[in-house]
Motif scaffolding. Structure first.
Motif, mmCIF file in Angstrom:
data_model
loop_
_atom_site.group_PDB
_atom_site.id
_atom_site.type_symbol
_atom_site.label_atom_id
_atom_site.label_comp_id
_atom_site.label_asym_id
_atom_site.label_seq_id
_atom_site.Cartn_x
_atom_site.Cartn_y
_atom_site.Cartn_z
ATOM 1 N N GLY A 46 0.808 -1.214 0.000
ATOM 2 C CA GLY A 46 0.000 0.000 0.000
ATOM 3 C C GLY A 46 0.839 1.261 0.000
ATOM 4 O O GLY A 46 0.459 2.275 -0.595
ATOM 5 N N ALA A 47 2.004 1.209 0.664
ATOM 6 C CA ALA A 47 2.830 2.410 0.775
ATOM 7 C C ALA A 47 3.509 2.760 -0.544
ATOM 8 O O ALA A 47 3.538 3.932 -0.935
ATOM 9 N N HIS A 50 0.863 4.226 -3.072
ATOM 10 C CA HIS A 50 0.195 5.466 -2.676
ATOM 11 C C HIS A 50 1.191 6.563 -2.290
ATOM 12 O O HIS A 50 0.765 7.635 -1.854
ATOM 13 N N TYR A 51 2.466 6.310 -2.442
ATOM 14 C CA TYR A 51 3.484 7.272 -1.996
ATOM 15 C C TYR A 51 3.293 8.668 -2.590
ATOM 16 O O TYR A 51 3.439 9.663 -1.876
ATOM 17 N N TYR A 58 3.093 7.913 3.785
ATOM 18 C CA TYR A 58 3.327 6.574 3.253
ATOM 19 C C TYR A 58 4.783 6.142 3.371
ATOM 20 O O TYR A 58 5.079 4.944 3.289
ATOM 21 N N ILE A 61 4.574 4.507 6.718
ATOM 22 C CA ILE A 61 3.914 3.202 6.598
ATOM 23 C C ILE A 61 4.850 2.180 5.959
ATOM 24 O O ILE A 61 4.883 1.010 6.359
ATOM 25 N N CYS A 62 5.640 2.611 4.993
ATOM 26 C CA CYS A 62 6.577 1.704 4.334
ATOM 27 C C CYS A 62 7.650 1.227 5.312
ATOM 28 O O CYS A 62 8.006 0.041 5.332
#
Length: 220
Positions: A46-47, A50-51, A58, A61-62
């Motif tokens: 997802g990261a 969506h970066y 993100y 999140i990554c």
């Protein structure tokens, strides 16, 4: 009078309470290890896709996803493994596990969000596929570098090339907003906001009726 002597009783010291040994093959242990793997890969997937929307969010999140996947590697390869690897093998295992997690994340994110980010997903998916295979060969205990020149490896390369060609072609038909370009007729196209409405002439008036002259016809 004889007396019966009781046999000597040997008192054994009370055994200390021992904690049950941790079962490495138990269902909770295996579930925890696999859950860390999949959760970390999902967060990375997802990261990376969506970066561009919110880079700071993100990116965090990554990093969290990479940490969770790394924790899963430690649990599966060190805690639950029958034999612990040597130090050099451990460093290589951790490094290629992180590479594998990003490869899986690129493939998963590119496929799931192709409609929203077509151009980005078109190169993410094939690169992630190749990255994940190379990392898995290097990480797997039975993997050897010769597995990179096998027919199966060639199939992975062909699949990555087809994915790139196909997704690039489809990306050309999808706009950046996730909608396909309309090349059909222009019927019903609304006028531009800055365009003044065209004034139409009023409808022509009906012809006037003949005026009455005040005379009536007389029959003779």
């Amino acid at each position: 009078m004889t007396t019966v002597l009781e046999p000597e009783r040997h008192q054994t010291p009370a055994s200390k309470h021992r904690r049950p040994a941790f079962d490495k093959k138990s269902l909770p242990a295996r579930y925890s290890g696999q859950m860390l793997y999949f959760l970390g890969a999902a967060l990375i997937a997802g990261a990376v896709v969506h970066y561009p929307i919110n880079p700071s969010l993100y990116a965090i999140i990554c990093v969290v996803g990479a940490f969770v996947f790394l924790l899963g590697t430690i649990v599966n390869e060190f805690v639950l493994a029958e034999e612990r690897p040597a130090l050099s093998q451990a460093v290589s295992l951790v490094m290629f596990s992180l590479l594998l997690s990003f490869g899986v994340g690129l493939v998963g994110g590119g496929i799931q969000h192709f409609e929203q980010f077509p151009e980005r997903s078109a190169w993410m998916t094939p690169i992630g596929l190749l990255m994940s295979y190379v990392a898995f060969v290097a990480k797997d205990s039975k993997g050897r570098w010769r597995h990179l020149v096998t027919p199966f490896a060639g199939g992975v390369v062909v699949l990555a090339a087809l994915a790139w060609l196909g997704m690039t072609a489809l990306a050309g038909t999808i706009g950046s907003d996730g909608h396909s370009h309309d090349h059909g007729s222009t019927t019903g196209t609304p006028a531009k906001p800055d365009q003044a409405p065209v004034k139409q002439d009023p409808p022509a008036k009906a012809p006037a009726e003949p005026a009455e002259d005040g005379h009536t016809s007389h029959s003779h």
